[in-house]
Motif scaffolding. Structure first.
Motif, PDB file in Angstrom:
ATOM      1  N   MET A   1       0.810  -1.216   0.000  1.00 30.29           N
ATOM      2  CA  MET A   1       0.000   0.000   0.000  1.00 30.29           C
ATOM      3  C   MET A   1       0.846   1.271   0.000  1.00 30.29           C
ATOM      4  SD  MET A   1      -3.042  -1.100  -0.222  1.00 30.29           S
ATOM      5  CE  MET A   1      -3.964   0.384   0.128  1.00 30.29           C
ATOM      6  N   ALA A   2       2.167   1.127   0.132  1.00 29.54           N
ATOM      7  CA  ALA A   2       3.046   2.291   0.109  1.00 29.54           C
ATOM      8  C   ALA A   2       4.365   1.893  -0.544  1.00 29.54           C
ATOM      9  CB  ALA A   2       3.284   2.829   1.521  1.00 29.54           C
ATOM     10  N   SER A   3       4.991   2.855  -1.209  1.00 29.93           N
ATOM     11  CA  SER A   3       6.236   2.559  -1.915  1.00 29.93           C
ATOM     12  C   SER A   3       7.101   3.806  -1.982  1.00 29.93           C
ATOM     13  CB  SER A   3       5.950   2.034  -3.329  1.00 29.93           C
ATOM     14  OG  SER A   3       5.320   3.054  -4.107  1.00 29.93           O
ATOM     15  N   VAL A   4       8.363   3.604  -2.353  1.00 28.47           N
ATOM     16  CA  VAL A   4       9.271   4.722  -2.629  1.00 28.47           C
ATOM     17  C   VAL A   4       9.651   4.634  -4.098  1.00 28.47           C
ATOM     18  CG1 VAL A   4      10.135   4.876  -0.280  1.00 28.47           C
ATOM     19  CG2 VAL A   4      11.296   3.386  -1.910  1.00 28.47           C
ATOM     20  N   PRO A   5       9.791   5.779  -4.781  1.00 27.31           N
ATOM     21  CA  PRO A   5      10.091   5.750  -6.225  1.00 27.31           C
ATOM     22  C   PRO A   5      11.527   5.316  -6.493  1.00 27.31           C
ATOM     23  CG  PRO A   5      10.104   7.999  -5.415  1.00 27.31           C
ATOM     24  CD  PRO A   5       9.638   7.147  -4.264  1.00 27.31           C
TER      25      PRO A   5
END
Length: 591
Positions: free
Chosen positions: A529-533
């Motif tokens: 549900m969350a990520s870093v580019p």
């Protein structure tokens, strides 16, 4: 949507592996191009001379040169897994109080290192549990004539470092000492750090085949925990102490390695009413030997004993122990160009089920062409910290169990043209009951056995001497890490990583290395549900060893480094804020 995306990524990975295997098969069987054996078996050795040419100041900078590895100041992963056992002269230096199998690299100075052997996906048969990703062996320099170094550097954000090492041999006795101090104000609120180190070693060398050595190192580390940008912890502090002692002896073909490690950690966060401490003590003994079996090759065998104890303000004193034996046979069938290696390790545990783990390797070698296939099964045990401790970001889970990993790899390398070398290693790892941190609401989580996880992909290496004074080296890792129960991507695992060095040496006393480090997007939560580019970071490392700085009693080397040259703002895979542009410059006096 995430499952469909992961499924497409899996098909793309499979197509990539097929194309790579087909390409290498064409090279081998159609052209008969020679292969470098040193890179074939997933065992890579880096010597002190090679380390010196890298212009790096820390062991992490050395390890990042190897395809499949991703190292930080206190961590290292191989092919996406942090289950890496790191041994310093035969004793483990993994932090026993850590939440992620951290490594106390600061216990050893880089100038004291003679060589580093890296076993990617191998080594657990001899060195035991918690090594499903591999084993790293750090060997310090032998004590000889009086020599050593003094090194200092300074940088922005109040960064400074001072260290000194000395070694001397008198008759059959050798002595070495090492001290170090590092300090930084940090680049974020509550991001400062201070480290102090002292160590020593005594060797007794009465005969060529008889040796005895005692070593002891102590490290004190004090730092702040700034937390994730969305969950800051401006008052969370941590103090860590580690004492590591070892007694090694070799005589009549038998080698003994005994060690004692004691780690102490203190966590304080007044905002969350956290004030606890934990102490972990580990005691171990390893015995190794081998037997010449004539036509049946060489039989290697050994035994290991482990005892551990932990106590904390959060739980009562806990103890555990284990005992293991292993046996392995390596033999060749002449005149066939095959070498076979088979082994088995059996272990008894006080707190977990007993295990029997096999390992095998088949190597084909004809002239300069070598190809290797390997398989092993490894068990990773949860730490006292993961099971029982509590702090501002985790809850305890006393029911946490052991995880089991099955590792497969096919490795080779090739010298395509003069000055150009390529390498590839295909791997597939299946982990059952994987131990992973599961983040909950509010930024607090716990460690769980998270079903079945598969990690597959390929490591690539290219080394190219473009000109006499210009060379290029790059590694690329393609990784597919999937939780097979949910179909979701495993957190903190980038699909693509590139690490490249362009080295320019206009003269013998000057070298400049331009570095590129790229990582693709990665999820920060197990639910995706969350990520870093993705991010690409560029660094520059320079070393200058002028002739005028050499004297009869020693010489000076000047060095400098700029990291994150374009001052890019980015997050690590765990969601923590990474450093902005940093720089340092210093000198190293060798005597």
């Amino acid at each position: 949507m995430d499952r469909l995306e992961n499924s497409g990524q899996g098909r793309a990975s499979f197509r990539l592996l097929v194309m790579v295997a087909g390409f290498w098969g064409t090279l081998f069987f159609s052209w008969g191009i020679p292969v470098f054996a040193s890179d074939v078996t997933d065992v890579i050795v880096i010597t002190a001379d090679e380390i010196r040419k890298m212009n790096v100041q820390k062991i992490a900078g050395v390890l990042n040169q190897v395809s499949g590895l991703n190292a930080g100041d206190n961590s290292v992963s191989i092919r996406g897994s942090y289950k890496v056992k790191v041994l310093l002269d035969g004793r483990p230096i993994n932090d026993p109080t850590s939440s992620y199998n951290a490594v106390k690299f600061d216990l050893v100075s880089l100038e004291n290192v003679e060589k580093i052997a890296i076993y990617r996906g191998e080594g657990a048969l001899k060195y035991g549990d918690d090594a499903s990703a591999g084993v790293i062996l750090i060997t310090t320099k032998k004590i000889g004539a009086f020599h050593g170094n003094m090194k200092s550097y300074w940088g922005n954000f109040g960064t400074s470092s001072y260290s000194a090492n000395g070694r001397s041999l008198t008759g059959t006795f050798g002595v070495s000492t090492s001290v170090g101090y590092d300090n930084t104000d940090g680049y974020n609120i509550n991001n400062d750090r201070e480290k102090k180190r002292v160590g020593g070693k005594i060797e007794y060398l009465p005969k060529e085949d008889v040796t005895m050595a005692f070593s002891a190192d102590y490290l004190k580390d004090k730092y702040g925990l700034s937390g994730r940008p969305e969950y800051p912890t401006p008052h969370s502090r941590k103090e860590s102490d580690m004492l590591s002692c070892a007694l090694s002896a070799k005589a009549k073909g038998i080698r003994s390695e005994a060690f004692y490690n004691e780690g102490d950690i203190q966590n304080r966060d007044p905002d969350k009413q956290i004030d606890n401490s934990m102490t972990v003590r580990n005691l171990g003994e390893d015995l190794y030997s081998s037997l010449d079996m004539g036509g049946w090759g060489s039989l290697n065998y050994g035994a290991a004993l482990r005892w551990g104890e932990a106590e904390s303000t959060q739980f009562d004193s806990r103890r555990e122990y284990s005992a293991s034996i292993f046996v392995a046979d390596t033999f060749s069938i002449k005149p066939l160009p095959f070498t076979f290696s088979f082994g088995l390790r059996g272990s008894l545990y006080s707190d977990f089920d007993n295990t029997f783990n096999p390992e095998m390797k088949i190597t084909y070698k004809k002239m300069a062409w070598t190809l290797s296939f390997a398989y092993n099964r490894v068990c990773n045990t949860p730490s006292f910290y993961q099971r029982y401790d509590k702090n501002s970001t985790k809850e305890p889970n006393p029911d946490l169990g052991m995880e089991t990993a099955d590792n497969f790899s096919l490795s080779s390398s090739v010298d395509v043209f003069s000055g150009i070398s390529l390498g590839v290693s295909l791997f597939y790892n299946s982990v059952v009951d994987r131990i992973t941190y599961v983040l909950g609401d509010g930024g607090v989580g716990q460690y769980d056995n998270f079903g079945k996880v598969t990690c597959s992909g390929a490591d690539f290496l290219i080394s190219w001497r473009l000109l006499k004074e210009l060379s290029f080296k790059a590694t690329y890792t393609c990784l597919r890490a999937i939780d097979e129960d949910t179909g979701l991507w495993v957190a903190c695992k980038p699909r693509h990583r590139v690490y490249a060095d362009l080295c320019y040496t206009p003269r013998d006393d000057l070298s400049a290395i331009f570095n590129l480090d790229y990582e693709s997007m990665q999820y920060t939560r197990s639910d995706n549900m969350a990520s870093v580019p993705d991010r690409a970071i560029c660094d520059l490392r320079i070393e200058y060893s002028p002739a005028w700085a050499a004297f009869g009693w020693g010489r000076f080397d000047l060095f400098g480094e700029v990291s994150n040259m374009w001052n890019k703002r980015y997050l690590y895979g765990d969601g923590l804020l990474a450093p902005p542009r940093t720089w340092l410059c210093g000198l190293n006096f060798q005597f």
